[in-house]
Design a protein around this motif. Sequence first.
Motif, PDB file in Angstrom:
ATOM      1  N   LEU A 124       0.807  -1.217   0.000  1.00  0.00           N
ATOM      2  CA  LEU A 124       0.000   0.000   0.000  1.00  0.00           C
ATOM      3  C   LEU A 124       0.842   1.270   0.000  1.00  0.00           C
ATOM      4  N   GLY A 125       2.151   1.128   0.174  1.00  0.00           N
ATOM      5  CA  GLY A 125       3.019   2.302   0.187  1.00  0.00           C
ATOM      6  C   GLY A 125       2.871   3.171   1.419  1.00  0.00           C
ATOM      7  N   VAL A 126       2.368   2.606   2.508  1.00  0.00           N
ATOM      8  CA  VAL A 126       2.164   3.360   3.748  1.00  0.00           C
ATOM      9  C   VAL A 126       3.262   2.955   4.730  1.00  0.00           C
ATOM     10  N   ARG A 127       4.065   3.923   5.124  1.00  0.00           N
ATOM     11  CA  ARG A 127       5.137   3.661   6.076  1.00  0.00           C
ATOM     12  C   ARG A 127       4.643   3.957   7.493  1.00  0.00           C
ATOM     13  N   VAL A 128       4.611   2.933   8.293  1.00  0.00           N
ATOM     14  CA  VAL A 128       4.203   3.061   9.687  1.00  0.00           C
ATOM     15  C   VAL A 128       5.452   2.878  10.548  1.00  0.00           C
ATOM     16  N   ALA A 129       5.768   3.887  11.329  1.00  0.00           N
ATOM     17  CA  ALA A 129       6.962   3.825  12.166  1.00  0.00           C
ATOM     18  C   ALA A 129       6.808   2.749  13.230  1.00  0.00           C
ATOM     19  N   ALA A 130       7.920   2.131  13.584  1.00  0.00           N
ATOM     20  CA  ALA A 130       7.901   1.121  14.639  1.00  0.00           C
ATOM     21  C   ALA A 130       7.640   1.795  15.982  1.00  0.00           C
ATOM     22  N   PRO A 131       6.952   1.119  16.883  1.00  0.00           N
ATOM     23  CA  PRO A 131       6.700   1.716  18.205  1.00  0.00           C
ATOM     24  C   PRO A 131       7.972   1.777  19.026  1.00  0.00           C
ATOM     25  N   GLU A 132       7.875   2.451  20.143  1.00  0.00           N
ATOM     26  CA  GLU A 132       9.024   2.571  21.014  1.00  0.00           C
ATOM     27  C   GLU A 132       9.466   1.203  21.507  1.00  0.00           C
ATOM     28  N   PRO A 133      10.762   0.944  21.610  1.00  0.00           N
ATOM     29  CA  PRO A 133      11.233  -0.370  22.064  1.00  0.00           C
ATOM     30  C   PRO A 133      10.912  -0.596  23.536  1.00  0.00           C
ATOM     31  N   ILE A 134      10.981  -1.851  23.910  1.00  0.00           N
ATOM     32  CA  ILE A 134      10.741  -2.217  25.312  1.00  0.00           C
ATOM     33  C   ILE A 134      12.007  -1.913  26.108  1.00  0.00           C
ATOM     34  N   ARG A 135      11.894  -1.012  27.048  1.00  0.00           N
ATOM     35  CA  ARG A 135      13.041  -0.635  27.881  1.00  0.00           C
ATOM     36  C   ARG A 135      12.658  -0.747  29.350  1.00  0.00           C
ATOM     37  N   PRO A 136      13.432  -1.486  30.129  1.00  0.00           N
ATOM     38  CA  PRO A 136      13.174  -1.494  31.578  1.00  0.00           C
ATOM     39  C   PRO A 136      13.567  -0.163  32.190  1.00  0.00           C
ATOM     40  N   GLN A 137      13.135   0.071  33.404  1.00  0.00           N
ATOM     41  CA  GLN A 137      13.483   1.310  34.084  1.00  0.00           C
ATOM     42  C   GLN A 137      14.993   1.405  34.265  1.00  0.00           C
ATOM     43  N   VAL A 138      15.484   2.649  34.276  1.00  0.00           N
ATOM     44  CA  VAL A 138      16.928   2.871  34.306  1.00  0.00           C
ATOM     45  C   VAL A 138      17.563   2.261  35.548  1.00  0.00           C
ATOM     46  N   GLU A 139      16.872   2.383  36.686  1.00  0.00           N
ATOM     47  CA  GLU A 139      17.467   1.919  37.938  1.00  0.00           C
ATOM     48  C   GLU A 139      17.350   0.415  38.123  1.00  0.00           C
ATOM     49  N   ARG A 140      16.663  -0.274  37.175  1.00  0.00           N
ATOM     50  CA  ARG A 140      16.475  -1.707  37.310  1.00  0.00           C
ATOM     51  C   ARG A 140      17.063  -2.427  36.104  1.00  0.00           C
ATOM     52  N   LEU A 185      -2.938   0.877  15.499  1.00  0.00           N
ATOM     53  CA  LEU A 185      -2.545  -0.057  16.555  1.00  0.00           C
ATOM     54  C   LEU A 185      -1.084  -0.473  16.511  1.00  0.00           C
ATOM     55  N   LEU A 186      -0.468  -0.456  15.350  1.00  0.00           N
ATOM     56  CA  LEU A 186       0.898  -0.973  15.240  1.00  0.00           C
ATOM     57  C   LEU A 186       1.959   0.111  15.168  1.00  0.00           C
ATOM     58  N   GLY A 187       1.569   1.345  15.149  1.00  0.00           N
ATOM     59  CA  GLY A 187       2.533   2.430  15.144  1.00  0.00           C
ATOM     60  C   GLY A 187       2.822   2.941  16.546  1.00  0.00           C
ATOM     61  N   PRO A 188       3.677   3.927  16.671  1.00  0.00           N
ATOM     62  CA  PRO A 188       3.952   4.506  17.989  1.00  0.00           C
ATOM     63  C   PRO A 188       2.737   5.240  18.516  1.00  0.00           C
ATOM     64  N   SER A 189       2.607   5.277  19.822  1.00  0.00           N
ATOM     65  CA  SER A 189       1.496   6.001  20.432  1.00  0.00           C
ATOM     66  C   SER A 189       1.656   7.498  20.208  1.00  0.00           C
ATOM     67  N   LYS A 190       0.573   8.225  20.378  1.00  0.00           N
ATOM     68  CA  LYS A 190       0.605   9.674  20.179  1.00  0.00           C
ATOM     69  C   LYS A 190       1.571  10.330  21.156  1.00  0.00           C
TER      70      LYS A 190
END
Length: 466
Positions: free
Chosen positions: A79-95, A212-217
């Motif tokens: 369809l030629g529609v580029r949907v950006a990947a969502p933010e990666p899964i990152r644990p909290q900095v202190e953990r 649903l599959l792109g990054p949140s607002k």
Amino acid sequence: MRVLKEVLRAPFAGWTWRALLHIVSGLLIALPAFVLVVTLMAVSGALLITFLGVPLLALTLVLCRGLGTVQRSRTRALLGVRVAAPEPIRPQVERTGAMALLGATLKNGAAWRHAFHAVLSFPLALFSFITGVTLWLYGWVLALYPLWHWVFPTYTDEPGLQLYGEADGSGIWLDAPVEIALASATGVVFVLFSPWVLGGLAALDRLLVVGLLGPSKLASEVRKLESARGTAVDTASGDLRRIERDLHDGAQARLVALAMDLGLAKEKLTEDPEAAAKMVDEAHGEVKLALQELRDLARGIHPAILTDRGLAPALSALRARCTVPTTLHTEIPHRPAPAIEAIAYFTVSELLQNISKHSHATQADVELWRTKNRLLIQITDNGQGGATTHTGTGLKGLADRLNSVDGLLLIHSPPGGPTTITIELPWRDPQPTHTHTRTDNGTGTGTGTNSRPGTDSGAKGLEAAR
């Protein structure tokens, strides 16, 4: 006529076949994804009474993100529609560690949206396949029926395509010439209508993928703010380096030489007064040049005319200094916020410099006006054209700086010219000026606005230098 041509061309257009392939491939992916995700979710839910259900649920969410990558790639390819990947899964900095990653996975909103898509996409894909592919297939079968209806009497005992039949052998067959023609005409209508149905169904799936599959607002806003902050930091750092270089190579070097000349003049004052006077006269010329360089440098940081008189007079001064004859037309009811004025001023300044250096133009025009809550600037020249943000860093950096303040840079510059560059900035009204009460050495009180200190003494110093 144009609409009729588009309708007749649609069944053979590339976008129709891509939409059809998108619908077919969507079902082929959605069916196993639905079965796998629903099964794993059910098993994970059943095992939540034990610890085994937690990592299995996290693994299911990671799998859903992988399926989302496949869906985004399919949407981009067909369809030629580029949907950006969502933010990666990152644990909290202190953990750190496996437990922290497990908790971050279970809390990741994008992963749950991917799981919801895996469940919701299957009924949509099934409906799209049944509706779109059936309409498309029946349309072509009926439209081409005059070419293949001979198959029935030749290889079967039926006279044609059966529409209705009973157990006793009675029924309705499409075997008469009029019936064959009507069936073919109905098929042509289906064929002409099916591309728009396929396109609409593909658009529904595209909306589901984008939603649903792109990054949140919120994540998109964070990325935009991070990019704007990086651009602002890089711009500020570059300006500081430019100011340091101009001071070091210009006024500072000239002032060092001036100090040395005055030292020599002081030594010769008693021995050779005439030579000392000549050296002092040369030093006076150096002072004038140093003051001119400092004024130019101050104008490059923030011109006084912009602060004192506003954007229109400041742009008029730019126009007067431009080596290409330039006309200026401004229609703004009042001054915008100082930050917007500064961005507009330096943007026009850089573009006029580009016109002077690279365009080979003989005439340029600058127009400035306000439309609702936007400030618009349009700069046109009759030069050689070919300006783009893809070559060089000047216009690209300018576009990035405008984007950092929710601005926009549009370039229309075909080879051979003319070039038209439109700048769009948000309009912000200036904050009201606050007055304050001051005491003048006990002689009285009065009110006034903030002013630059040392203005009078600075003016007297310049007059003395002249």
